[in-house]
Motif scaffolding. Sequence first.
Motif: not given
Length: 630
Positions: A52, A299, A302, A358, A368-369, A371-373, A375-376
């Motif tokens: 990061s 990630n 994911v 971010s 957060n969940a 956001a993770e998806k 970002l992928v």
Amino acid sequence: MESFLFQATLYLVAMVIAVPLASRAGLGSVLGYLIAGILIGPVTGLSGSEMSDLQHFAEFGVVMMLFLIGLELEPRALWAMRDKLLGLGGMQVLITMVLVTAIVMAMGEDFRVSLAIGMTLSLSSTAIVLQTLNEKQLMQTAGGRSSFAVLLTQDIAVIPMLALMPLLALPGARAVAKADHGDHVVARLIDALPAWGVTLITLAAVVFTVLIGHYVVRPLFRFVQGARLREINTAMALLIVVGIASLMNLVGLSPALGTFLAGVVLADSEFKHEMESDIEPFKGLLMGLFFITVGAGINFAVITAQPWNIFALVALLVGLKSAILYGLARVFKLRGKDRSLFTLSLAQAGEFGFVLVSFAVGQRILPNALAEKLLVVIALSMLITPLLFILHEQIGKRLRSADAPDPDAIDEQQPIIIAGVGRFGQVVNRLVTMSGLRTTVLDSDLKTIQLMRTFGFKGYFGDPTRPDLLAAAGINQARVLVVALDGREQTTKLVEYARRIRPDLHIVARARDRTHVFDLYRAGANDIVREMFDSSLRAGRYVLENAGLSEFEAAELEKLFFKLDRAAVRDLAKLWKPGVPMEQNTDYIARTKELNADLEAAMMEQFRRRGERDESDRETPGTVEGGPDA
């Protein structure tokens, strides 16, 4: 320290192995970096918790890239792009943002979340697109310039997006976000100002950047130049970029935009080229590192949890943006391969999407969940961008063949046919026609033929390697065929065909280099002219003349070298083995050494004779200065 050295070694090894392999496979360097990152991160798990922080550091490569691009643009050129910046770029951002927001709301998210995602996905990857455009030399095309204008507009649009994000957060969440991220003294002071105060500070930062570029950087560079130390010049160039990026970041502007503006201001500076050469190596390494961190940051957990859902979202994003870009390309009258380049090059999400996601998470807008998806999806869309460029190249080839006009009807046949009338063939044609002979000129470039006609020379448009066109041009009756095509394979193919149908035809062919000479020799050409050989001989003769030899002596040595080298090439052509690496052809290497020794001996003998003549002239009465013949 040991961990740092290991990680540095790891990334450098990945760069020097993956990137050359990807480039040789025609995939481009960017995809090589991304694959290297995937191998380091998700596949082998060699990347650590530093990823990061490393990504934030590597993003500085984007800042440097924008500075270098700014150095290539004068303010007048930027002003000339205003229609594309405001029209094409502005419409792309707004239309994409509105449609993505509507689609996300249709999927069940509320307006705040949907608008944040719409703003995030309206951006494209400045880093990948500009790197690939430069690498493939597409920046100066109409499609490349239009893509750059949109990317620049998107970088500018990041500013109001960052300003709008906090307004999307709920009041309580916004207070928590300020408490979490307001630890910088200057940032807290700026946040405490009213809206008009923040605007004034932002404008002041932009004006300060322009004034610094005009009135401070040049005198400072002259002062630094006085030290005559390369490393200090490099430090000065880095100081400009780092200092302006820090200032822009401090007042909430995009560092990339600030350094781009500084580059534009310094575009007419006498230190422009020195700054480019100093910064380019850092930019290249940091850009490569940035692409590696993008690949390593994917990630895969994911993806494996919802593979079809993730891939469907990526396909939807790329398809939607492609449709929007295609429509805009038609509205702004981009044609052919420029339209496909513009459409496919910008169809991904961008690295500033990581920043916005971010920021949105920090402002408690995105969970957060989700956001993770998100970002992928962003990372995967960036990953397939080099493949979209390859698709553009394939579309371009089909468009060229589909849009090619029909060849001209040849209404006369001359004894001399010239196939290819570029910078080489046109000189041959002028010499022959101005000597009173007639030629039939063929070329596959319509603009070249039209330009010839403008100056009063007749030519015919069409592919000279086509048998039917050659027949119409009179290949069966011609006395001489001049093959001056640009393509190496095309030239050899045409010589082989002409020799097969006309064993008695005299063929004069241009060769790219010595190995091409061997190919043409086998194909059956009578006279083979190496592209740079005669001009190189003339340059060498000038060197000899200015090194103390007379014009006659230099000309004699030039003739001797030409004669012996020509004989040597003819000799070596019999030993050349197509497809066999030169270092493995021992007979060829041994004979080359023998011929080089013979050539050197002959040239030295010519020098010896020249020395004897000079000595004889000095001893002959009446030739000394002041004698009866003086």
